[in-house]
Motif scaffolding. Structure first.
Motif, PDB file in Angstrom:
ATOM      1  N   GLN A  36      -9.948  -3.383  -1.082  1.00 24.98           N
ATOM      2  CA  GLN A  36      -8.754  -2.942  -0.370  1.00 24.98           C
ATOM      3  C   GLN A  36      -8.331  -3.259   1.084  1.00 24.98           C
ATOM      4  OE1 GLN A  36      -9.671   2.417  -0.416  1.00 24.98           O
ATOM      5  NE2 GLN A  36      -9.732   1.245   2.026  1.00 24.98           N
ATOM      6  N   ASP A  37      -8.831  -3.927   1.850  1.00 21.70           N
ATOM      7  CA  ASP A  37      -8.567  -4.171   3.055  1.00 21.70           C
ATOM      8  C   ASP A  37      -7.751  -5.945   3.110  1.00 21.70           C
ATOM      9  OD1 ASP A  37      -9.931  -1.804   4.462  1.00 21.70           O
ATOM     10  OD2 ASP A  37     -11.292  -3.348   5.522  1.00 21.70           O
ATOM     11  N   VAL A  40      -3.879  -4.783   1.283  1.00 25.59           N
ATOM     12  CA  VAL A  40      -3.018  -3.589   2.194  1.00 25.59           C
ATOM     13  C   VAL A  40      -2.463  -5.089   2.799  1.00 25.59           C
ATOM     14  CG1 VAL A  40      -3.085  -2.371   4.140  1.00 25.59           C
ATOM     15  CG2 VAL A  40      -4.158  -1.551   2.136  1.00 25.59           C
ATOM     16  N   THR A  54      -4.086   2.928   6.382  1.00 28.76           N
ATOM     17  CA  THR A  54      -5.496   2.729   4.950  1.00 28.76           C
ATOM     18  C   THR A  54      -6.565   3.721   4.862  1.00 28.76           C
ATOM     19  OG1 THR A  54      -4.008   1.256   3.906  1.00 28.76           O
ATOM     20  CG2 THR A  54      -6.255   1.681   2.787  1.00 28.76           C
ATOM     21  N   GLN A  58      -7.769   7.344   4.525  1.00 27.22           N
ATOM     22  CA  GLN A  58      -9.597   7.846   3.981  1.00 27.22           C
ATOM     23  C   GLN A  58     -10.600   8.350   4.211  1.00 27.22           C
ATOM     24  OE1 GLN A  58     -10.996   4.141   2.095  1.00 27.22           O
ATOM     25  NE2 GLN A  58     -13.062   5.017   1.756  1.00 27.22           N
ATOM     26  N   VAL A 107       1.874  -0.484  -1.408  1.00 25.21           N
ATOM     27  CA  VAL A 107       1.101  -0.060  -0.768  1.00 25.21           C
ATOM     28  C   VAL A 107       1.100   1.507  -0.615  1.00 25.21           C
ATOM     29  CG1 VAL A 107       1.232   0.266   2.170  1.00 25.21           C
ATOM     30  CG2 VAL A 107       1.934  -2.633   1.411  1.00 25.21           C
ATOM     31  N   VAL A 110      -2.495   1.892  -2.632  1.00 21.29           N
ATOM     32  CA  VAL A 110      -3.644   1.863  -2.181  1.00 21.29           C
ATOM     33  C   VAL A 110      -3.394   3.801  -0.797  1.00 21.29           C
ATOM     34  CG1 VAL A 110      -5.738   0.524  -0.845  1.00 21.29           C
ATOM     35  CG2 VAL A 110      -2.713  -0.354  -1.765  1.00 21.29           C
ATOM     36  N   TYR A 111      -2.391   3.294  -0.241  1.00 20.76           N
ATOM     37  CA  TYR A 111      -2.843   5.587   0.294  1.00 20.76           C
ATOM     38  C   TYR A 111      -3.290   5.841   0.041  1.00 20.76           C
ATOM     39  CZ  TYR A 111      -0.001   2.577   4.236  1.00 20.76           C
ATOM     40  OH  TYR A 111       0.390   1.988   5.154  1.00 20.76           O
ATOM     41  N   ALA A 114      -6.750   5.868  -1.500  1.00 22.94           N
ATOM     42  CA  ALA A 114      -7.534   5.578  -0.332  1.00 22.94           C
ATOM     43  C   ALA A 114      -8.151   6.993   0.215  1.00 22.94           C
ATOM     44  CB  ALA A 114      -7.141   4.657   1.335  1.00 22.94           C
TER      45      ALA A 114
END
Length: 457
Positions: A36-37, A40, A54, A58, A107, A110-111, A114
């Motif tokens: 995940q990191d 991003v 992010t 989460q 992006v 992923v937001y 999270a």
């Protein structure tokens, strides 16, 4: 004999099954965190603010809904709740994995992932914390908590290293898919648990004011209030350690995904050592909480000043030991010293601090990294931690009738003979003698001798 004592809670069948499921599932969780990191960073062009956002998304649900989640956990069956939350997390991981694998991830995807993960965590984390005391007796609880942490950190050792290699080889998407499948191990373990052998806490009746009741309980415990304040200040920067490591590896040392995995694994090796050391201790001690958090702050400062990647990852090992000593001891203190019917709400407050502070600290860490460099974030975070621990140690020890200077070896005997002050608060308690699930007897207070006596071997 010592080895047998270290793993004594595994003698309970239900806990053994649960721990085995976690042992296979935890590496996938840590693989996903790395993926995940890194995803991003790649999608945002290495933006520290995007990485901080992010993390914030989460952990944001825990900040606003954590108390509600704890109140709900006190009303529900923990086993069924965990089956539902673990299944939902698996579905989310597979969905993002498919998007990343086909190259369609952005992006904002992923937001969204999270944030959804954070919503489920509102129930899953306090549920897992409250479920362990239903599987083991009180005298095994401290050991079970430490072994849970050790299993989690073992996954943290293996997961990042494997994730780094997989990301470099086939990309981030398949890593999410692997984690989605890994949730199946925990779900199967929960299904195999014998409910007749559990010692469930009596559910709290539905009604108004349950959250206020929990807040009043903690407010009436000065020791817990001060420890929560300590955790909040420490976690403001400490909870974002993974992001700080990613920024150091990517922006300062300019290495790749494999190097990021190795750095995260070094931190995890130290944390694993700290968790295993905690499993040898029979009860928590206040001075270990303070010593661990203080050492963690010092290690952050040193890590931020390291000139090269090899020296940086070496410092991550003692940083992990210090952090896990602090976390496991603090966790055991809260688990062992609260009324069982309050455990879900109190542990939600504990987790609210540990996870809910991150959304506030993450953008700050990202801003410091972008404006002044990732080194500044580590050094400032460590300095804040050291200062806070030094300030809060005074009232915590004063409540126990112990002055910090009494912890010097030559003064311990005199401090142990001095009577404790009368009922200034209920104190940091150990309560290892009381039976699991009992609600009427008050937990025992931690005496001055507990604070000053040398650690048992």
């Amino acid at each position: 004999m010592r080895r047998r004592a270290m793993f004594r809670s595994l003698s309970v069948r239900n806990y053994r099954l649960y721990a085995l499921g976690q042992l296979f599932s935890n590496p996938g969780t840590w693989m996903q965190r790395i993926a995940q990191d890194w995803l991003v960073l790649q999608l945002s062009g290495g933006s520290g603010i995007a990485l901080g956002m992010t993390t914030a998304l989460q952990f944001l649900p825990m900040l606003f809904l954590g108390l509600w989640g704890g109140a709900l956990v006190d009303r529900l069956g923990k086993r069924r709740l965990l089956i539902c939350t673990q299944s939902a997390m698996g579905v989310l991981a597979v969905a993002l994995g498919v998007l990343a694998t086909v190259g369609a991830a952005q992006v904002w995807h992923v937001y969204l992932f999270a944030f959804g993960l954070g919503l489920i965590t509102v129930l899953d984390n306090p549920g897992r914390q409250a479920f362990v005391p239903e599987m083991v007796d009180r005298e095994l609880l401290s050991n079970a908590i430490a072994l849970n942490s050790a299993s989690f950190q073992l996954g943290r050792v293996t997961g990042p290293a494997v994730a780094g290699l997989l990301i470099a080889w086939i990309g981030s998407g398949p890593v999410f898919l692997v984690n989605g499948v890994s949730f199946g191990f925990t779900i199967v373990a929960l299904l195999l648990i014998r409910t007749a052998e559990l010692n469930p806490t009596e559910p709290v009746p539905r009604g108004k004011g349950r959250i206020r009741e929990g807040l009043a309980y903690v407010r009436g415990r000065r020791d817990l209030t001060l420890l929560l304040l300590l955790a909040a200040c420490t976690q403001f920067f400490g909870a974002n350690g993974q992001s700080q490591i990613a920024l150091m590896v990517n922006n300062v040392f300019e290495t790749g995904a494999a190097a990021f995995g190795v750095a995260a694994a070094c931190l995890a090796v130290g944390a694993l050592i700290g968790a295993l050391l905690a499993a040898r201790r029979e009860r928590p001690r206040l001075r270990l909480i303070l010593m661990g958090s203080m050492a963690f702050g010092v290690a952050q400062i040193v890590a931020g000043l390291m000139p090269t990647y090899p020296t940086f990852i070496i410092v991550l090992v003692p940083m992990g030991i210090a952090f896990m000593t602090y976390v496991t001891t603090l966790n055991a203190t809260f688990q062992l010293t609260v009324d069982p019917q309050m455990r879900g709400r109190v542990m939600s407050m504990f987790l609210l601090v540990f996870m809910g502070v991150a959304p506030i600290g993450a953008p700050v860490v990202g801003f410091l990294a972008d404006a002044f460099g990732p080194r500044t974030g580590l050094v400032v975070g460590g300095a804040v931690t050291v200062l806070v621990v030094a300030v809060l140690a005074v009232p915590l020890f004063r409540d126990k009738g112990v002055r910090p200077r009494d912890l010097i070896p030559g003064r311990r005997r005199a401090a142990a003979r001095r009577p404790a002050p009368a009922d200034r608060g209920r104190g940091v308690e150990t309560a290892v003698e009381a039976g699991a699930g009992e609600t009427s007897p008050a937990p025992e207070r931690l005496t001055d001798e507990d604070l000053t006596a040398p650690r048992s071997r």
